[in-house]
Design a protein around this motif. Structure first.
Motif, PDB file in Angstrom:
ATOM      1  N   LEU A  70      84.444  21.046  65.735  1.00 55.30           N
ATOM      2  CA  LEU A  70      83.862  19.700  65.623  1.00 55.30           C
ATOM      3  C   LEU A  70      82.721  19.531  66.624  1.00 55.30           C
ATOM      4  CD1 LEU A  70      87.104  17.603  65.009  1.00 55.30           C
ATOM      5  CD2 LEU A  70      85.334  18.168  63.334  1.00 55.30           C
ATOM      6  N   TRP A  71      82.874  20.156  67.806  1.00 55.75           N
ATOM      7  CA  TRP A  71      81.777  20.113  68.784  1.00 55.75           C
ATOM      8  C   TRP A  71      80.565  20.852  68.221  1.00 55.75           C
ATOM      9  CZ3 TRP A  71      78.546  23.209  71.738  1.00 55.75           C
ATOM     10  CH2 TRP A  71      77.825  22.542  72.737  1.00 55.75           C
ATOM     11  N   TYR A 113      75.046  20.777  65.984  1.00 54.23           N
ATOM     12  CA  TYR A 113      74.075  21.045  64.921  1.00 54.23           C
ATOM     13  C   TYR A 113      73.534  19.749  64.315  1.00 54.23           C
ATOM     14  CZ  TYR A 113      75.712  25.812  65.552  1.00 54.23           C
ATOM     15  OH  TYR A 113      76.043  27.033  66.102  1.00 54.23           O
ATOM     16  N   LEU A 114      74.339  18.697  64.313  1.00 50.25           N
ATOM     17  CA  LEU A 114      73.833  17.397  63.863  1.00 50.25           C
ATOM     18  C   LEU A 114      72.741  16.911  64.822  1.00 50.25           C
ATOM     19  CD1 LEU A 114      73.919  14.930  61.984  1.00 50.25           C
ATOM     20  CD2 LEU A 114      75.779  14.013  63.411  1.00 50.25           C
ATOM     21  N   ALA A 115      72.971  17.080  66.136  1.00 46.18           N
ATOM     22  CA  ALA A 115      71.970  16.667  67.127  1.00 46.18           C
ATOM     23  C   ALA A 115      70.684  17.477  66.958  1.00 46.18           C
ATOM     24  CB  ALA A 115      72.529  16.836  68.542  1.00 46.18           C
ATOM     25  N   GLU A 136      80.464  23.401  59.765  1.00 39.48           N
ATOM     26  CA  GLU A 136      81.366  23.362  60.927  1.00 39.48           C
ATOM     27  C   GLU A 136      82.518  22.382  60.690  1.00 39.48           C
ATOM     28  OE1 GLU A 136      81.230  25.659  62.981  1.00 39.48           O
ATOM     29  OE2 GLU A 136      79.233  26.377  62.478  1.00 39.48           O
ATOM     30  N   GLN A 137      82.210  21.285  60.001  1.00 31.06           N
ATOM     31  CA  GLN A 137      83.292  20.350  59.649  1.00 31.06           C
ATOM     32  C   GLN A 137      84.280  21.014  58.691  1.00 31.06           C
ATOM     33  OE1 GLN A 137      81.955  16.003  59.157  1.00 31.06           O
ATOM     34  NE2 GLN A 137      80.072  17.194  58.904  1.00 31.06           N
ATOM     35  N   ASP A 138      83.752  21.841  57.787  1.00 32.85           N
ATOM     36  CA  ASP A 138      84.634  22.597  56.877  1.00 32.85           C
ATOM     37  C   ASP A 138      85.533  23.547  57.671  1.00 32.85           C
ATOM     38  OD1 ASP A 138      83.479  21.374  54.691  1.00 32.85           O
ATOM     39  OD2 ASP A 138      82.168  23.063  54.187  1.00 32.85           O
ATOM     40  N   HIS A 139      84.952  24.214  58.692  1.00 35.87           N
ATOM     41  CA  HIS A 139      85.753  25.128  59.514  1.00 35.87           C
ATOM     42  C   HIS A 139      86.904  24.371  60.176  1.00 35.87           C
ATOM     43  CE1 HIS A 139      82.043  27.966  60.094  1.00 35.87           C
ATOM     44  NE2 HIS A 139      82.549  28.023  58.879  1.00 35.87           N
ATOM     45  N   PRO A 143      88.969  14.315  72.472  1.00 33.26           N
ATOM     46  CA  PRO A 143      87.582  13.801  72.518  1.00 33.26           C
ATOM     47  C   PRO A 143      86.562  14.937  72.360  1.00 33.26           C
ATOM     48  CG  PRO A 143      88.865  13.000  74.398  1.00 33.26           C
ATOM     49  CD  PRO A 143      89.706  14.043  73.704  1.00 33.26           C
ATOM     50  N   ILE A 144      85.445  14.604  71.757  1.00 33.22           N
ATOM     51  CA  ILE A 144      84.375  15.590  71.573  1.00 33.22           C
ATOM     52  C   ILE A 144      83.349  15.397  72.693  1.00 33.22           C
ATOM     53  CG2 ILE A 144      82.558  16.419  70.013  1.00 33.22           C
ATOM     54  CD1 ILE A 144      84.343  15.303  67.705  1.00 33.22           C
ATOM     55  N   ALA A 145      83.083  16.484  73.427  1.00 31.77           N
ATOM     56  CA  ALA A 145      82.159  16.423  74.576  1.00 31.77           C
ATOM     57  C   ALA A 145      80.735  16.113  74.108  1.00 31.77           C
ATOM     58  CB  ALA A 145      82.199  17.750  75.328  1.00 31.77           C
TER      59      ALA A 145
END
Ligand code: MG
Length: 137
Positions: A17-18, A23-25, A49-52, A71-73
Motif C-alpha cells: 500500500l505504501w 507511485y500515486l504521488a 500495487e493495490q492489487d498486490h 498507518p501508511i507512512a
C-alpha cells in the motif's frame, strides 16, 4: 501458518500500500509538470500495487489469518526529474524483492508449502517490476 509468517505478510500488505501511495504521488507530480504519459505509467503502477496488497489480504483470509491495517507512512510530493522517479522506483522495487524473498525464506523454513507456492507468483512479479523500471531508465 506461523505467527512469524502471518505478521510478515501483514507487514507486506502495508508495504504494498505504501508502494501504491508512492507511485500515486509520482503520478500526480508528473501530471502537474505536464508529463502525461509518465503520469499514466505511474497511475497503472498505483493500481497494480493495490492489487498486490489485495492478493496478500485474500491469501491471509483464506488461511484464516486476520489482516490488520497499519498507518501508511508519508511519501514525497516532488521529484527533481522523471529520471529520478524511475531511479527511485528501481531502488524501491529492489527493496520489495528482498522483502518478498524474506517471506519465501520464512515459508520454506516453516515447511509451509502453500505459502511457498503463493509467494512464487510474487517472486516472478518482482523480476518484471525491476525489469520494467530499468527499461524506463
Ligand atoms: Mg508490489
Amino acid at each position: 501458518m506461523s505467527n512469524e509468517l502471518h505478521h510478515a505478510i501483514n507487514a507486506q500488505i502495508n508495504a504494498e500500500l505504501w508502494s501504491a501511495y508512492l507511485y500515486l504521488a509520482m503520478s500526480l507530480d508528473a501530471e502537474a509538470k505536464g508529463h502525461k504519459g509518465v503520469a499514466n505509467w505511474f497511475f497503472i503502477q498505483f493500481k497494480e500495487e493495490q492489487d498486490h496488497a489485495r492478493i496478500f489480504m485474500n491469501y491471509l483470509n483464506s488461511r484464516d489469518c486476520k489482516v490488520v491495517l497499519e498507518p501508511i507512512a508519508p511519501v514525497p510530493s516532488e521529484w527533481g526529474s522523471v529520471l529520478e522517479m524511475f531511479q527511485q522506483t528501481l531502488q524501491h522495487e529492489k527493496k520489495v524483492t528482498a522483502m518478498i524473498n524474506n517471506l519465501a525464506a520464512i515459508a520454506k523454513a516453516d515447511n509451509d508449502f502453500a505459502s511457498v507456492n503463493r509467494l512464487a507468483w510474487f517472486i516472478d512479479e518482482q523480476v518484471e517490476e525491476e525489469e520494467s523500471a530499468r527499461d524506463m531508465i
